[in-house]
Design a protein around this motif. Sequence first.
Motif, PDB file in Angstrom:
ATOM      1  N   MET A   1       0.841  -1.202   0.000  1.00 56.52           N
ATOM      2  CA  MET A   1       0.000   0.000   0.000  1.00 56.52           C
ATOM      3  C   MET A   1       0.880   1.257   0.000  1.00 56.52           C
ATOM      4  SD  MET A   1      -3.187  -0.816  -0.022  1.00 56.52           S
ATOM      5  CE  MET A   1      -3.970   0.670   0.598  1.00 56.52           C
ATOM      6  N   PRO A   2       0.531   2.248  -0.804  1.00 60.57           N
ATOM      7  CA  PRO A   2       1.311   3.479  -0.828  1.00 60.57           C
ATOM      8  C   PRO A   2       1.182   4.255   0.476  1.00 60.57           C
ATOM      9  CG  PRO A   2      -0.667   3.703  -2.157  1.00 60.57           C
ATOM     10  CD  PRO A   2      -0.571   2.263  -1.774  1.00 60.57           C
ATOM     11  N   GLY A   3       2.278   4.908   0.906  1.00 61.83           N
ATOM     12  CA  GLY A   3       2.269   5.680   2.131  1.00 61.83           C
ATOM     13  C   GLY A   3       1.769   7.093   1.904  1.00 61.83           C
ATOM     14  N   LYS A   4       1.880   7.903   2.967  1.00 57.94           N
ATOM     15  CA  LYS A   4       1.396   9.283   2.897  1.00 57.94           C
ATOM     16  C   LYS A   4       2.202  10.105   1.892  1.00 57.94           C
ATOM     17  CE  LYS A   4      -0.501   9.514   7.595  1.00 57.94           C
ATOM     18  NZ  LYS A   4      -0.443  10.202   8.899  1.00 57.94           N
ATOM     19  N   VAL A   5       3.512   9.890   1.873  1.00 57.69           N
ATOM     20  CA  VAL A   5       4.355  10.656   0.952  1.00 57.69           C
ATOM     21  C   VAL A   5       3.990  10.333  -0.495  1.00 57.69           C
ATOM     22  CG1 VAL A   5       6.716  11.072   0.184  1.00 57.69           C
ATOM     23  CG2 VAL A   5       6.242  10.734   2.620  1.00 57.69           C
ATOM     24  N   GLU A   6       3.810   9.043  -0.786  1.00 60.24           N
ATOM     25  CA  GLU A   6       3.440   8.639  -2.145  1.00 60.24           C
ATOM     26  C   GLU A   6       2.084   9.204  -2.553  1.00 60.24           C
ATOM     27  OE1 GLU A   6       4.706   6.704   0.079  1.00 60.24           O
ATOM     28  OE2 GLU A   6       6.509   5.798  -0.787  1.00 60.24           O
ATOM     29  N   ASN A   7       1.125   9.164  -1.618  1.00 61.81           N
ATOM     30  CA  ASN A   7      -0.205   9.717  -1.926  1.00 61.81           C
ATOM     31  C   ASN A   7      -0.147  11.221  -2.172  1.00 61.81           C
ATOM     32  OD1 ASN A   7      -1.616   7.281  -1.753  1.00 61.81           O
ATOM     33  ND2 ASN A   7      -1.840   7.446   0.463  1.00 61.81           N
ATOM     34  N   THR A   8       0.687  11.913  -1.377  1.00 60.11           N
ATOM     35  CA  THR A   8       0.851  13.358  -1.566  1.00 60.11           C
ATOM     36  C   THR A   8       1.453  13.670  -2.932  1.00 60.11           C
ATOM     37  OG1 THR A   8       1.173  13.662   0.821  1.00 60.11           O
ATOM     38  CG2 THR A   8       1.901  15.447  -0.633  1.00 60.11           C
ATOM     39  N   LEU A   9       2.475  12.904  -3.316  1.00 63.58           N
ATOM     40  CA  LEU A   9       3.101  13.105  -4.620  1.00 63.58           C
ATOM     41  C   LEU A   9       2.132  12.808  -5.760  1.00 63.58           C
ATOM     42  CD1 LEU A   9       6.659  11.617  -3.955  1.00 63.58           C
ATOM     43  CD2 LEU A   9       6.055  14.021  -4.254  1.00 63.58           C
ATOM     44  N   ILE A  10       1.283  11.790  -5.567  1.00 62.46           N
ATOM     45  CA  ILE A  10       0.271  11.476  -6.585  1.00 62.46           C
ATOM     46  C   ILE A  10      -0.698  12.639  -6.743  1.00 62.46           C
ATOM     47  CG2 ILE A  10      -1.808  10.093  -6.960  1.00 62.46           C
ATOM     48  CD1 ILE A  10       0.517   8.694  -8.020  1.00 62.46           C
ATOM     49  N   LEU A  11      -1.137  13.231  -5.623  1.00 67.24           N
ATOM     50  CA  LEU A  11      -2.057  14.370  -5.685  1.00 67.24           C
ATOM     51  C   LEU A  11      -1.418  15.558  -6.392  1.00 67.24           C
ATOM     52  CD1 LEU A  11      -3.705  14.282  -2.128  1.00 67.24           C
ATOM     53  CD2 LEU A  11      -4.772  13.708  -4.321  1.00 67.24           C
ATOM     54  N   ILE A  12      -0.134  15.811  -6.093  1.00 60.49           N
ATOM     55  CA  ILE A  12       0.577  16.900  -6.767  1.00 60.49           C
ATOM     56  C   ILE A  12       0.671  16.622  -8.265  1.00 60.49           C
ATOM     57  CG2 ILE A  12       2.783  18.107  -6.953  1.00 60.49           C
ATOM     58  CD1 ILE A  12       3.199  17.601  -3.970  1.00 60.49           C
ATOM     59  N   ALA A  13       0.982  15.369  -8.594  1.00 56.23           N
ATOM     60  CA  ALA A  13       1.092  14.992 -10.007  1.00 56.23           C
ATOM     61  C   ALA A  13      -0.241  15.160 -10.723  1.00 56.23           C
ATOM     62  CB  ALA A  13       1.580  13.548 -10.121  1.00 56.23           C
ATOM     63  N   VAL A  14      -1.337  14.787 -10.087  1.00 56.13           N
ATOM     64  CA  VAL A  14      -2.661  14.933 -10.687  1.00 56.13           C
ATOM     65  C   VAL A  14      -2.992  16.415 -10.893  1.00 56.13           C
ATOM     66  CG1 VAL A  14      -5.138  14.601 -10.305  1.00 56.13           C
ATOM     67  CG2 VAL A  14      -3.547  12.740  -9.822  1.00 56.13           C
ATOM     68  N   GLY A  15      -2.608  17.260  -9.919  1.00 54.13           N
ATOM     69  CA  GLY A  15      -2.836  18.695 -10.057  1.00 54.13           C
ATOM     70  C   GLY A  15      -2.055  19.283 -11.222  1.00 54.13           C
ATOM     71  N   GLU A  16      -0.780  18.925 -11.338  1.00 58.21           N
ATOM     72  CA  GLU A  16       0.039  19.397 -12.455  1.00 58.21           C
ATOM     73  C   GLU A  16      -0.497  18.872 -13.778  1.00 58.21           C
ATOM     74  OE1 GLU A  16       4.474  19.782 -10.468  1.00 58.21           O
ATOM     75  OE2 GLU A  16       3.802  17.825 -11.175  1.00 58.21           O
ATOM     76  N   PHE A  17      -0.903  17.615 -13.785  1.00 58.01           N
ATOM     77  CA  PHE A  17      -1.465  17.006 -14.982  1.00 58.01           C
ATOM     78  C   PHE A  17      -2.721  17.741 -15.431  1.00 58.01           C
ATOM     79  CE2 PHE A  17      -4.638  14.051 -16.692  1.00 58.01           C
ATOM     80  CZ  PHE A  17      -3.990  13.575 -17.812  1.00 58.01           C
ATOM     81  N   SER A  18      -3.619  18.027 -14.496  1.00 60.70           N
ATOM     82  CA  SER A  18      -4.871  18.716 -14.826  1.00 60.70           C
ATOM     83  C   SER A  18      -4.598  20.105 -15.394  1.00 60.70           C
ATOM     84  CB  SER A  18      -5.757  18.816 -13.578  1.00 60.70           C
ATOM     85  OG  SER A  18      -6.029  17.537 -13.047  1.00 60.70           O
ATOM     86  N   LEU A  19      -3.660  20.830 -14.761  1.00 56.68           N
ATOM     87  CA  LEU A  19      -3.303  22.170 -15.238  1.00 56.68           C
ATOM     88  C   LEU A  19      -2.716  22.111 -16.645  1.00 56.68           C
ATOM     89  CD1 LEU A  19      -3.104  25.181 -14.358  1.00 56.68           C
ATOM     90  CD2 LEU A  19      -0.769  24.680 -13.616  1.00 56.68           C
ATOM     91  N   GLY A  20      -1.831  21.145 -16.868  1.00 56.08           N
ATOM     92  CA  GLY A  20      -1.210  21.010 -18.180  1.00 56.08           C
ATOM     93  C   GLY A  20      -2.203  20.601 -19.251  1.00 56.08           C
TER      94      GLY A  20
END
Length: 311
Positions: A1-20
């Motif tokens: 299972m992914p940890g808190k750091v991995e989940n945070t990075l995924i959320l950041i990646a999704v935000g950057e992806f959506s903006l792009g």
Amino acid sequence: MPGKVENTLILIAVGEFSLGILGNVFIGLVNFVDWIKHRKIASIDLILTSLAISRISLLCIILLDCFILVQYPDVYTAGKQMRIIDCFWTLTNHLSVWFATCLSIFYFLKIANFFHPLFLWMKLRIDNAIPKILLGCLALSVFFSLPVSGNLNDDFRFCVKAKLKTNLTLRCKINKAQYASTKIYLNLLTLVPFSVSLISFLLLILSLWRHTRRMQLNATGSRDPSIEAHVGAMKAVISFLLLFIAYYLAYLVATSSYFLPETELAVMVGEVTALICPSSHSLILILENSKLRKAFLRVLWKVKYVLKRSC
């Protein structure tokens, strides 16, 4: 299972992806509608649309790679899946860089003021040559991505996490070294279009300096459109150069970390950083292009109007 750091990075990646995605889809839609309306497309619009499509694909590949790394890490124990993703990443990466370089060259030829015969010859023919140049960039990108797809069944990542027999271990090390050298070579090739963009930027600075000096000698104090065009083009090019450096370093981290054990977090950080370039540069291009900027302001005005009526 992914940890808190991995989940945070995924959320950041999704935000950057959506903006792009929003920025690049907006560029593509505005130019497509204008193409349908006028039954022709300008060279600058063709370059921007091609660049937007390549970056939409690049964003999708990076986010998919990041998601698989966190949710399905076992997929990466097989060399085949990893090489397929790397092949498409290499293809979209080269497309994005080469198309951005075409944009830098186009700005330079259209805005700079030089009187060398070669420059004037290129300036007159650039519009007709743009479709052929873009097709050439596509062919080069496909050619550069093919070596990554070779030997799909080599399971060398598994060799990093398991102790195999001596002969198999030696084979894995050889395959891993060959794959690593191929990735490094393909990364270095992107420095060629980067260098071309850098030269275009430096020549734009030289052209602006000569034009400003000429105006001072002529005692011209009025606002000069040529200077504004130079500055706008330089902003677009320098932003690409700076973002490319950050993207290039992040890409090296993300790709080289695949060959080391327990480096999933480093890979994710590299991929999240790599998302910044294709996401933010599209917004800069929108703001620096008069047609896209006006369309963007109209959209904002309509959104504001709808929100006011709904309140």
